[in-house]
Design a protein around this motif. Structure first.
Motif, PDB file in Angstrom:
ATOM      1  N   LEU A 203       0.831  -1.199   0.000  1.00 52.38           N
ATOM      2  CA  LEU A 203       0.000   0.000   0.000  1.00 52.38           C
ATOM      3  C   LEU A 203       0.869   1.254   0.000  1.00 52.38           C
ATOM      4  CD1 LEU A 203      -3.063  -0.549   2.384  1.00 52.38           C
ATOM      5  CD2 LEU A 203      -3.061  -0.169  -0.073  1.00 52.38           C
ATOM      6  N   VAL A 204       1.901   1.233   0.831  1.00 50.51           N
ATOM      7  CA  VAL A 204       2.795   2.390   0.892  1.00 50.51           C
ATOM      8  C   VAL A 204       3.456   2.622  -0.465  1.00 50.51           C
ATOM      9  CG1 VAL A 204       4.906   3.289   1.932  1.00 50.51           C
ATOM     10  CG2 VAL A 204       3.210   2.125   3.357  1.00 50.51           C
ATOM     11  N   ASN A 205       3.916   1.524  -1.103  1.00 46.16           N
ATOM     12  CA  ASN A 205       4.541   1.622  -2.422  1.00 46.16           C
ATOM     13  C   ASN A 205       3.607   2.225  -3.441  1.00 46.16           C
ATOM     14  OD1 ASN A 205       7.124   0.822  -2.231  1.00 46.16           O
ATOM     15  ND2 ASN A 205       6.634  -1.368  -2.269  1.00 46.16           N
ATOM     16  N   ILE A 206       2.367   1.683  -3.471  1.00 44.92           N
ATOM     17  CA  ILE A 206       1.392   2.151  -4.450  1.00 44.92           C
ATOM     18  C   ILE A 206       1.075   3.618  -4.208  1.00 44.92           C
ATOM     19  CG2 ILE A 206      -1.026   1.935  -5.115  1.00 44.92           C
ATOM     20  CD1 ILE A 206      -0.672  -1.091  -4.923  1.00 44.92           C
ATOM     21  N   GLN A 207       0.990   3.990  -2.941  1.00 43.71           N
ATOM     22  CA  GLN A 207       0.695   5.384  -2.625  1.00 43.71           C
ATOM     23  C   GLN A 207       1.808   6.288  -3.114  1.00 43.71           C
ATOM     24  OE1 GLN A 207       1.903   7.711  -0.034  1.00 43.71           O
ATOM     25  NE2 GLN A 207       0.289   9.169  -0.559  1.00 43.71           N
ATOM     26  N   GLU A 208       3.049   5.854  -2.925  1.00 51.44           N
ATOM     27  CA  GLU A 208       4.173   6.689  -3.362  1.00 51.44           C
ATOM     28  C   GLU A 208       4.227   6.762  -4.875  1.00 51.44           C
ATOM     29  OE1 GLU A 208       7.567   5.200  -1.301  1.00 51.44           O
ATOM     30  OE2 GLU A 208       6.992   6.228   0.555  1.00 51.44           O
ATOM     31  N   ARG A 209       3.933   5.642  -5.547  1.00 54.29           N
ATOM     32  CA  ARG A 209       4.002   5.632  -7.014  1.00 54.29           C
ATOM     33  C   ARG A 209       2.913   6.475  -7.648  1.00 54.29           C
ATOM     34  NH1 ARG A 209       4.578  -0.552  -8.002  1.00 54.29           N
ATOM     35  NH2 ARG A 209       3.587  -0.184 -10.013  1.00 54.29           N
ATOM     36  N   THR A 210       1.699   6.412  -7.075  1.00 54.31           N
ATOM     37  CA  THR A 210       0.593   7.149  -7.690  1.00 54.31           C
ATOM     38  C   THR A 210       0.516   8.579  -7.194  1.00 54.31           C
ATOM     39  OG1 THR A 210      -0.889   6.365  -5.975  1.00 54.31           O
ATOM     40  CG2 THR A 210      -0.836   5.092  -8.006  1.00 54.31           C
ATOM     41  N   GLY A 211       1.087   8.844  -6.028  1.00 57.51           N
ATOM     42  CA  GLY A 211       1.034  10.190  -5.476  1.00 57.51           C
ATOM     43  C   GLY A 211      -0.340  10.604  -4.984  1.00 57.51           C
ATOM     44  N   ILE A 212      -1.282   9.667  -4.958  1.00 55.67           N
ATOM     45  CA  ILE A 212      -2.638   9.981  -4.509  1.00 55.67           C
ATOM     46  C   ILE A 212      -2.669  10.061  -2.984  1.00 55.67           C
ATOM     47  CG2 ILE A 212      -4.994   9.053  -4.367  1.00 55.67           C
ATOM     48  CD1 ILE A 212      -4.524   7.894  -7.174  1.00 55.67           C
ATOM     49  N   THR A 213      -3.435  11.005  -2.476  1.00 62.06           N
ATOM     50  CA  THR A 213      -3.583  11.147  -1.030  1.00 62.06           C
ATOM     51  C   THR A 213      -4.379   9.953  -0.487  1.00 62.06           C
ATOM     52  OG1 THR A 213      -3.709  13.508  -1.426  1.00 62.06           O
ATOM     53  CG2 THR A 213      -4.348  12.717   0.764  1.00 62.06           C
ATOM     54  N   PHE A 214      -3.845   9.284   0.529  1.00 63.79           N
ATOM     55  CA  PHE A 214      -4.523   8.135   1.130  1.00 63.79           C
ATOM     56  C   PHE A 214      -5.018   8.504   2.520  1.00 63.79           C
ATOM     57  CE2 PHE A 214      -3.107   3.885  -0.913  1.00 63.79           C
ATOM     58  CZ  PHE A 214      -3.202   4.428  -2.172  1.00 63.79           C
ATOM     59  N   VAL A 215      -6.272   8.193   2.827  1.00 70.82           N
ATOM     60  CA  VAL A 215      -6.769   8.309   4.196  1.00 70.82           C
ATOM     61  C   VAL A 215      -7.224   6.915   4.616  1.00 70.82           C
ATOM     62  CG1 VAL A 215      -8.404   9.392   5.755  1.00 70.82           C
ATOM     63  CG2 VAL A 215      -7.529  10.663   3.801  1.00 70.82           C
ATOM     64  N   VAL A 216      -6.540   6.331   5.587  1.00 72.34           N
ATOM     65  CA  VAL A 216      -6.815   4.952   5.981  1.00 72.34           C
ATOM     66  C   VAL A 216      -7.406   4.934   7.385  1.00 72.34           C
ATOM     67  CG1 VAL A 216      -5.814   2.695   6.451  1.00 72.34           C
ATOM     68  CG2 VAL A 216      -4.944   4.061   4.569  1.00 72.34           C
ATOM     69  N   VAL A 217      -8.535   4.247   7.523  1.00 71.90           N
ATOM     70  CA  VAL A 217      -9.108   4.035   8.848  1.00 71.90           C
ATOM     71  C   VAL A 217      -8.626   2.695   9.361  1.00 71.90           C
ATOM     72  CG1 VAL A 217     -11.247   3.289   9.933  1.00 71.90           C
ATOM     73  CG2 VAL A 217     -11.162   5.479   8.764  1.00 71.90           C
ATOM     74  N   THR A 218      -8.101   2.658  10.560  1.00 74.03           N
ATOM     75  CA  THR A 218      -7.646   1.382  11.109  1.00 74.03           C
ATOM     76  C   THR A 218      -7.755   1.384  12.629  1.00 74.03           C
ATOM     77  OG1 THR A 218      -5.786  -0.148  11.281  1.00 74.03           O
ATOM     78  CG2 THR A 218      -5.254   2.187  11.136  1.00 74.03           C
ATOM     79  N   HIS A 219      -7.817   0.191  13.202  1.00 72.65           N
ATOM     80  CA  HIS A 219      -7.807   0.098  14.657  1.00 72.65           C
ATOM     81  C   HIS A 219      -6.473  -0.488  15.127  1.00 72.65           C
ATOM     82  CE1 HIS A 219      -9.111  -3.879  13.295  1.00 72.65           C
ATOM     83  NE2 HIS A 219      -8.423  -4.318  14.330  1.00 72.65           N
TER      84      HIS A 219
END
Lengths: 388, 279, 318
Positions: A203-219
């Motif tokens: 996920l981190v890789n894909i986020q860096e490659r696409t440059g899209i802002t990610f907002v992840v909800v997690t517990h």
């Protein structure tokens, strides 16, 4: 270092925060949340949250169940309308804008793949809604399939895929439209531990490659720590602290954050002396005062808590040669965790503390074992003082 | 699970129960192939009663009427029942919700004689006040059938809609599809097996109804059950046995198809759930 | 809102669309709601109205309640004679009591046969379970009339059961099963058994088997565990099943007509005869009203269960 006395909700200036230990440069705010409240009947799910999310950022909303993190995410997606407050995306007020007109896409916890469509059709669905021409659509779908390494599964239906593959289809489908912001609701919760750890990095890789802002909800606190540029910890409908993971861990601003974000030994005490360069705290749980190497600008005589991470406590058989920051106790339990071991020590005051020791540090001389009398000590830089 | 097989009491109960349910039907089918007219005496294998059935103009005419009514009923009831189920499951609280849910579940248990009489009185009053419907016949039977079949469809669809993962629809909306489009492109295909089941259920119920149809039918609109009923009253006849056999075979094929559809759907959703449920 | 946003065109378009969506929702509610009001609820009001009318020969065969006299006064005539007849003529009372007795008895028999079957199916391994369930549902899809007819052939004086028993020498005179209350009992149990089994199965299947294991583990014998754990937890299914059998059985017409004797009067049959033979619509209506009053309590109970089974899943998500 963040200013600990200022509440996280008060941010007059909107420039991206510096991210310690990260080379990424963030853009201007892309999502602006201003005093948003969401009530369901009598229940207040989100209670006055203000938050800026910056372009290119990987933000984790972290909290227990019912803390309002999913509701906040669903308000960004447009599935819920704020009871009061404003929510802007790309500077536009989103009040009354339905989900199908927002420049954001969501990846659902259940993945929500269309069971009657193939992988390819699922990914193409959003593009089709935009009326993208067939050739461009096919190209984009192919790109997405390559991105999540599912080229061979294009013609399968969701029920013919494994859990991990379905997760990637859901991700590809949500990314296909190149949204301004990608919202991910517990994206990894359905995967087993091994797969989850690998997917975090994906996920981190894909986020860096696409440059899209990610907002992840997690517990999952570890998940947030692994992936996020910034973590926002939520509790009972509002954001308790928002910071880079490292800062969050080293400088929690409340007991809640210290205890939620990692393991901690908490000592309650009274502020005896508060100078610009040091603080002294007297605790009934310890034989000697706690000495902290910086000031906190608190009121003398106030009740405060000193938070100490287990890895910052050292054990020794001999009494340490210092007037502060130690205690005597008995080893009650040793938890072997492979690379580290955690010692549970019962102090003379009856309080139990945890001390984590890296196993490579335990050389042949190491003799501490069950029921041994030991001394626990720490340096003046280790404790974090919180006032609430 | 071997203990299940070893539990003599349960196996006996099942055996007895199914024998009770099926022996009469098997005997009925068996005697439809009886050469003689007497139902108690076996007079050799014959299919002549099926042949006679094909030449019974009255039965065939009634069957045609029943079929037309059943198809119309099933189609309308499926639409109305699905709308009702959507209203109940999706739209939260609205004025008259309690009354609405009452009107949806009452037809499931209401004695048919009451429903039949009540419907008739309505049609008579409407004709006097509005001049419509003119007399009674296929139209009035169809309306009465749609009414109680809607309730059955609503039960089936409510169950399906409640099981459905709503985030599928939210995902479609999130990807840019408008609500109406979401309904037709996502919701309808996903609930299609239940729609088929609801349609077939209405079709069967309409085809099967004797009492309500008797009340609201007119002189030239005797349905199949009405003709069969008057002939049964006169006594057992092998021709009716033959007809019964055909109906049983038809129903078995239909429900097998539905069962297959549902099993398929279930497999689909369980496999989907396997990944999504492990939280 | 803290800071009221300027009312832009876009905002107004969004508001209009929300209104359109809301009116679309209203339409989805209104169409079936209107249909049921007109064709299900209104007819009952008419039954009530006509039960207060008087029989006359003509079309329609009843008097108007509301008439205009010569002086254009509104006159409302309520005839209670139909209800008086219910009380005075013992035939009706007997029919009502018969209906309740036969429906109640049949419900009990159906429960005794259906419960073990439902339990066995719920505990069956997955494969056989689907087949068994299919076998329970199948008769429900085949014609009701045909199934009753199947028993006519079996139970008649010269039917198969008597022929078999006679030739085996077990009896020397045909049993009069058809033409007695027993015929009606068999017919009702046979026709309505799937309605008993399905709700029972639904509750028993949901029952967590580990509850029984826990009971056994705590020292409870199987039979006791059944009585103290399974049975109480399956009560919703028991009640639903019983209501699904009892309520329609009270008003049953076809089964007593075909399998009962000339003297097996059940209230559905009385209503039918009043309507089709005597053409007395007002009395038929009065019979229906009294039957409804009798059935109101069980119907309410059934509806209560139905609405509890299916609570609207529209609650807020936390």
């Amino acid at each position: 270092m963040p200013d600990q006395t200022k509440p996280a909700t008060d941010r007059p200036v909107k420039h991206p925060p510096d991210l310690p230990g990260c080379t990424k440069k963030l853009g201007p705010p892309i999502v602006e949340i201003e005093s948003v409240v969401k009530k369901f009947g009598d229940f207040t799910a989100v209670d006055g949250v203000s938050l800026d999310i910056f372009e290119g950022e990987f933000l984790c909303l972290l909290g227990g169940s019912g803390c309002g993190k999913t509701t906040l995410l669903r308000m960004m997606a447009g599935f819920e309308q704020p009871t009061s407050g404003r929510l802007l995306i790309d500077g536009k007020d989103m009040a009354g804008v339905p989900p199908y007109e927002r420049p954001v896409n969501m990846m659902f916890q259940s993945y929500a793949l269309f069971p009657h469509m193939t992988v390819e059709q699922n990914i193409a669905f959003g593009l089709r809604q935009d009326g993208m021409p067939r050739a461009a659509r096919a190209k984009r779908v192919a790109e997405m399939l390559a991105l999540v390494e599912l080229e061979r599964f294009a013609l399968r239906k969701p029920h013919q895929l494994s859990g991990g593959q379905r997760q990637r289809v859901a991700l590809a489908r949500a990314l296909a439209k190149h949204p301004r912001v990608l919202l991910l609701d517990e994206p990894l919760s359905a995967l087993d531990k091994k797969l989850r750890e690998r997917t975090q990095l994906d996920l981190v890789n894909i986020q860096e490659r696409t440059g899209i802002t990610f907002v992840v909800v997690t517990h999952d606190q570890e998940e947030a720590m692994t992936m996020a540029d910034r973590v926002a910890i939520m509790d009972q409908g509002w954001i308790v602290q928002i910071d880079a993971p490292q800062a969050m861990y080293e400088y929690p601003n409340t007991r809640f954050v210290a205890e939620f974000f990692g393991d901690v030994n908490m000592f309650e005490g009274v502020l005896e002396e508060d100078e610009p360069d040091h603080v002294r705290i007297r605790s009934d749980e310890l034989p000697v005062p706690i000495f902290v190497g910086h000031g906190i600008s608190g009121r003398e005589g106030a009740t405060v808590w000193a938070a100490l991470r287990p890895e910052k406590l050292t054990l020794s058989s001999e009494p340490p040669n210092q007037p502060h920051n130690w205690a005597e106790g008995v080893v009650k339990d040793i938890v072997y965790l492979g690379s580290t071991s955690t010692y549970i020590v019962e102090l003379t005051s009856g309080k139990r503390v945890r001390s984590t020791i890296a196993n490579h540090a335990r050389d042949v001389e190491w003799t501490i074992t069950w029921e041994d009398r030991v001394f626990v000590s720490w340096t003046a830089r280790s404790p974090v003082v919180v006032t609430s | 699970m071997t203990s299940w097989r070893r539990n003599g009491f349960l196996i006996t109960a099942l055996g007895f129960g199914f024998a009770f349910l099926y022996v009469p039907i098997f005997l009925l089918i068996l005697y439809s192939f009886n050469g003689g007219r007497l139902v108690t005496v076996w007079a050799g294998f014959s299919t002549k009663w099926y042949g006679e059935l094909l030449h019974n103009e009255q039965l065939l005419g009634a069957a045609w009427i029943s079929l037309r009514i059943a198809v119309t009923t099933a189609s309308f009831a499926t639409v109305l029942g699905t709308m009702a189920a959507l209203a109940m499951v999706r739209f939260g609280r609205f004025g008259g919700r309690t009354l609405f849910s009452g009107m949806l579940s009452a037809p499931l248990v209401m004695p048919e004689v009451i429903t039949g009489l009540a419907s008739l009185l309505l049609f008579v009053s409407m004709e006097r006040l509005l001049g419509w419907p003119e007399g009674r016949g296929v139209t009035t039977i169809t309306i009465a059938h749609i009414t109680f079949c809607t309730a059955y469809v609503a039960v089936v669809m409510q169950a399906r809609l409640q099981d459905m993962d709503r985030s599928i629809e939210e995902a479609a909306m999130d990807l840019g599809a408008r609500p109406l489009k979401v309904f037709f492109v996502i919701t309808i295909p996903v609930i299609a097996p239940a729609l088929v089941a609801g349609w077939l259920l209405s079709f069967t119920l309409s085809l099967d109804d004797l009492v309500i149809a008797s009340f609201v039918s007119g002189p030239a609109s005797s349905t199949l059950p009405m003709v069969v009923f008057s002939s049964i009253r006169l006594g057992v006849s092998p021709e009716i046995n033959a007809l019964a056999t055909l109906l049983v075979v038809l129903a078995t094929v239909a429900i097998a198809a539905v069962g297959w559809l549902q099993v398929r759907q279930e497999r689909l959703s369980t496999r989907l759930a396997q990944g999504a449920d492990a939280d | 809102m803290n800071a009221p946003a300027p009312v832009s065109l876009r905002h107004r378009v969004n508001q209009a669309r929300l209104r359109l969506q809301a009116s679309g929702q209203r339409l989805v509610i209104a169409v079936p709601f209107g249909w049921l009001l007109l064709f299900f609820l209104l007819p009952f009001a008419l039954v009530l109205k006509i039960s207060f009318a008087e029989f006359r020969i003509g079309i329609p065969p009843f008097t108007d309640l509301v008439t205009f006299t010569d002086q254009a006064y509104l006159r409302v005539t309520l005839a209670f004679s139909n209800y008086l007849r219910m009380v005075e003529d013992r035939q009706y009372l007997v029919a009502y009591l018969n209906s309740l007795r036969i429906a109640g008895g049949s419900t009990l028999i159906a429960l005794l046969i259906g419960y073990p079957m439902a339990y066995a199916i719920a505990r069956a391994p997955k494969g056989p379970r689907a087949v068994l369930l299919f076998l329970v549902v199948l008769p429900f899809w085949t014609s009701f009339l045909i199934r009753v007819y199947a028993w006519v052939g079996l139970l008649k004086g010269n039917g198969l059961i008597n022929a078999a028993l006679l030739s085996l020498g077990i009896i020397d005179q045909p049993l009069l099963i058809a033409g007695s209350d027993w015929g009606v009992h068999i017919g009702i149990v046979y026709s309505y058994l799937p309605f008993m089994i399905l709700p029972l199965y639904a509750t028993l299947e949901k029952l967590d088997p580990s509850l029984l294991e826990a009971a056994h583990d705590l020292g409870c014998r199987p039979w006791k565990a059944f009585l103290t754990v399974t049975l109480p937890l399956s009560m919703p299914g028991v009640i639903a099943g019983c209501m699904l059998v009892f309520i329609p059985a009270v008003g049953e017409f076809v089964i007593p007509e075909l399998l009962g004797g000339a003297d097996t009067f059940m209230i559905g049959r009385v209503l039918w005869n009043e309507f089709f033979l005597n053409r007395d619509w007002p009395v038929a209506s009065a019979v229906a009203v009294v039957m409804l009053v009798l059935l109101v309590a069980p119907i309410m109970l059934f509806q209560h269960l139905q609405s509890r089974e299916a609570p609207a899943k529209t609650e807020a998500r936390p």
